[in-house]
Write an enzyme that holds these catalytic residues in place. Structure first.
Site, PDB file in Angstrom:
ATOM      1  N   ASP B 384       0.866  -1.182   0.000  1.00 20.50           N
ATOM      2  CA  ASP B 384       0.000   0.000   0.000  1.00 20.50           C
ATOM      3  C   ASP B 384       0.900   1.228   0.000  1.00 20.50           C
ATOM      4  OD1 ASP B 384      -1.720   2.103   0.535  1.00 20.50           O
ATOM      5  OD2 ASP B 384      -2.916   0.980   1.991  1.00 20.50           O
ATOM      6  N   HIS B 385       0.928   1.918  -1.122  1.00 19.45           N
ATOM      7  CA  HIS B 385       1.874   3.021  -1.278  1.00 19.45           C
ATOM      8  C   HIS B 385       1.543   4.210  -0.382  1.00 19.45           C
ATOM      9  CE1 HIS B 385       5.274   4.892  -2.999  1.00 19.45           C
ATOM     10  NE2 HIS B 385       5.162   4.432  -4.242  1.00 19.45           N
ATOM     11  N   ARG B 386       0.346   4.227   0.164  1.00 19.21           N
ATOM     12  CA  ARG B 386       0.002   5.326   1.079  1.00 19.21           C
ATOM     13  C   ARG B 386       0.824   5.209   2.352  1.00 19.21           C
ATOM     14  NH1 ARG B 386      -6.261   4.310   1.681  1.00 19.21           N
ATOM     15  NH2 ARG B 386      -5.353   2.247   2.015  1.00 19.21           N
TER      16      ARG B 386
END
Lengths: 326, 411
Positions: B384-386
């Site tokens: 999850d790049h967040r």
């Protein structure tokens, strides 16, 4: 706008009708010098004289019978039956004569008679002077039945009753005489057969008559604290009934309580419930609850009287029942 | 005094559950802690135990979705009057004889709400409406308009009557039988179970996350060797460790060394965990479930194997509890046993990463300029790049590959 008591509002309607129309006159026990047992006709003898404010013997059958005769002859009589319990004595005249003439004469004879009477609990009148018998008369075709709960309504409805070409049984409630309310400066006749929404709400409709209109309004105030929104509707005329207005309200709120001081069993609340469930069947979210007096002759003892007749708390309990919160 | 059985809140965020079936019938004696009914929540189907000894006097809600806290049954003494437990309290100033009667307790207990039965059942004489649910006319109308089966709804009104609010809260059936055209005979319609709906909802949420994937291959020679040793030295009757058990251990160790990947993200804050609780995707009969192996980084492979065996058995039997599935910090999804050579897994929110593990396959490899054959396995990490960046995922994978190729480094 003026402020009048319910008693003054009744007197105002009678006086203005008599001032403006020679055909209007009154008969009843003690209505002249005494001004009636409830003081409604106080001062009217002085203004209109004994020809038009007529004291009668203690004979309800004669009072109503004479009223029917006068009405058939073209007068607009208003007769007073001191306590509605004594309507029982005039039943033959009301049910078999007054209510039937128009039909049996093929419409040639009209009976524009107004029978004013009062009753109800409060101040210990005892079992024979405090009944609420309006349901009996709603069962008779040919009669109109009115039960007003506010000064404005009682004045406007009485005016319409006096001029209605049919016999009208006009109920007043003893405990309402002193209550005050705003009335228009000139009498605005209120058509018979039109209900009044006293208070708008969304959760439950309380259809109330007479004294219970005020108890229902108190219940609505209390309910607001619990986040319950009650709509209070007064049919005002019980026969003919403004079914459309009642059904519309219940279709909106989806729940209904009927409330009157009269005994629950066989009371007018049953007719209301039947009419409403028929018109709003698919909109009902709970059975219709009925509030009224317990099935007992009214007691003389104040504490017992209080116990037998319904109050705001009973209305609120019934509303909560319909909301599945009791 | 009868005990009301209310729908329990079995986990945080649980607002309602679906009663699947009762394991006891009305009139049957029950013991405290005895399984009483099966409950389908959005995460598991589990048996719920009775909270009291006595007789199951009344089943109020036979099946269907119920809000937490709703009375679904009453347990009490044989012959005890349950109306008090189910009726709204009579008002102190009742109107008319009817309520006075009831207040004195002289009234007969009202008839039980009829169970909604899928099977047509013979009606006893004198009860033409056997099987009909109590519902207000308004509730019936709303249900009719929205194509909702009243049998699937729990009533919260007096005596379990379904009121409008209950229907409004209910979801219409997936396939409204009214308007749907007739399907050809070869088509089977599958109603979504609560679990399936949850999978659909959560993975749709996951799909909206900005993710990236990192792929690596690892030589599995040492892991296979290690597993053989462990199996050879197994105590009588103990659980045989699998390749996946070894991987779970190694991933746990790698996660403890790379906390950014061992984390959950709620949209506001990232919670990084020092312990690795590794979820294991299991294909249960009614859908994907992810029970959690606790503290995988510090457990022995044998301890992991025992945990895994227990969880898989219960997952396949539909007996996992919410507790079995909560608190994961990472997930491994292994489709190697199906021969899948490479795949990408969808995030298991709120976790920030998931590892897709493929089959071990003999593959030509180049070692020191020489062509060789090695049992290679592809792994793909979805992140999850967040919450994490490429380097976080890459560092974790580098460690994991190192541990796979030299398991001794994990000790």
């Amino acid at each position: 706008m003026a402020e009048l008591t319910y008693r003054e509002a009744v007197r105002d309607a009678l006086s203005q009708a008599m001032r403006g129309d020679e055909r209007v006159f009154m008969m009843g026990e003690d209505i002249a010098e005494m001004g009636g047992s409830m003081g409604v006709t106080t001062g009217m003898l002085a203004e209109f004289g004994p020809q038009r404010i007529r004291n009668t013997p203690i004979s309800e059958i004669a009072i109503v019978g004479a009223g029917i005769g006068a009405a058939v002859q073209g007068m607009l009589p208003v007769v007073e039956i001191m306590y509605e319990d004594f309507l029982t004595i005039s039943m033959e005249q009301i049910v078999n004569q007054a209510a039937k003439h128009r039909t049996m004469s093929g419409g040639q004879v009209k009976v524009p008679l107004t029978i004013r009477t009062q009753g109800g609990a409060g101040w210990s009148p005892g079992a024979q002077h405090a009944q609420q018998l309006e349901a009996w008369f709603t069962h008779v075709p040919g009669l109109k039945v009115v039960f007003a709960s506010t000064p404005e309504d009682v004045r406007g409805l009485l005016w319409s009753a006096i001029y209605d070409p049919n016999p009208v049984i006009f109920f007043e409630h003893r405990t309402l005489y002193p209550i005050k309310g705003e009335v228009p400066d000139t009498i605005a006749p209120i058509p018979l057969g039109k209900a009044r929404v006293h208070r708008e709400g969304g959760d439950c409709t309380v259809v109330a008559t007479g004294r219970l209109v005020h108890e229902a309004l108190k219940a609505a105030e209390l309910a607001e604290k619990d986040g319950i929104s009650i709509e209070v509707v007064d049919p005002r005329t019980l026969s003919p009934l403004d079914a459309d207005a009642l059904v519309a309200s219940v279709r909106k709120t989806t729940r209904c309580v009927t409330a009157h001081e009269a005994v629950v069993q066989g009371g007018f609340g049953a007719e209301l419930a039947a009419v409403i469930q028929h018109g709003a069947f698919d909109y009902l979210d709970a059975p219709i609850e009925r509030v009224g007096a317990k099935f007992a002759p009214l007691a003389f003892a104040p504490v017992m009287e209080e116990f037998i007749v319904p109050h705001a708390s009973d209305v609120l309990d019934a509303v909560k029942k319909t909301l599945a919160r009791a | 005094m009868a005990t009301e059985v209310r729908l329990p809140r079995l986990g945080q965020g649980m607002e309602s559950g679906t009663i699947v079936r009762w394991l006891k019938s009305e009139g049957e004696p029950v013991k405290k802690r005895e399984p009483l009914y099966e409950l389908d929540t959005d995460k598991v189907t589990q048996e719920v135990e009775a909270e009291a000894d006595g007789v199951l006097l009344r089943i109020v809600v036979r099946e269907g979705e119920v809000d937490v806290g709703t009375t679904i049954a009453v347990i009490g003494k044989e012959g005890e009057d349950v109306s008090a437990a189910l009726l709204p309290a009579e008002t102190s100033r009742g109107n008319g004889s009817e309520s006075a009667e009831a207040a004195r307790g002289g009234a007969e207990a009202p008839a039980a709400p009829e169970p909604a039965s899928r099977e047509p059942r013979p009606s006893p004489p004198g009860s033409p409406h056997e099987g009909r649910r109590r519902a207000s006319p308004l509730a019936r109308r709303i249900a009719r308009e929205r194509g909702i089966d009243l049998a699937t709804i729990a009533g919260t009104g007096p005596d379990g009557r379904i009121i409008a609010e209950d229907v409004e809260k209910a979801q219409p059936a997936a396939a409204a039988a009214t308007a749907a055209p007739a399907l050809p005979a070869e088509v089977e319609v599958v109603e979504l179970t609560t679990i399936r709906k949850t999978i659909a909802r959560r993975l749709t949420e996951a799909w909206t996350a900005p993710v990236f994937q990192l792929g690596v291959s690892a030589d599995m020679t040492e892991v296979l060797h290690l597993r053989e040793q462990l199996v050879a030295g197994l105590a009588e009757g103990d659980v045989k460790p699998t390749v996946n058990d070894v991987l779970t251990k190694l991933a746990g160790v790698a996660l403890m060394r790379h906390m950014p990947v061992n984390a959950t993200f709620d949209g506001e804050t990232i919670q990084r965990s020092a312990l690795a609780h590794v979820g294991m995707a299991v294909a249960a009969p009614n859908g994907l479930v992810v029970p959690v192996i606790r503290d995988a980084g510090r457990s022995t492979i044998q301890q992991i194997a025992r945990q895994r065996a227990d969880l898989v058995v219960r997952a396949r039997a539909g007996k996992l509890t919410l507790g079995d599935m909560q608190g994961g910090t990472f997930t491994i999804s292994n489709l190697g046993m199906f021969g899948v050579e490479q795949f990408v897994a969808v995030l298991n929110p709120p976790q920030v990463a998931i590892l897709a593990v493929a089959a071990v396959k003999d593959t030509p490899v180049v070692v020191d300029g020489e062509l060789d054959v090695a049992p290679m396995m592809q792994m793909t990490l979805t992140c999850d790049h967040r919450a994490i960046d490429g380097a976080d995922g890459a560092e974790f994978l580098r460690t994991l590959v190192a541990l796979v190729e030299q398991p001794a480094l994990a000790l």
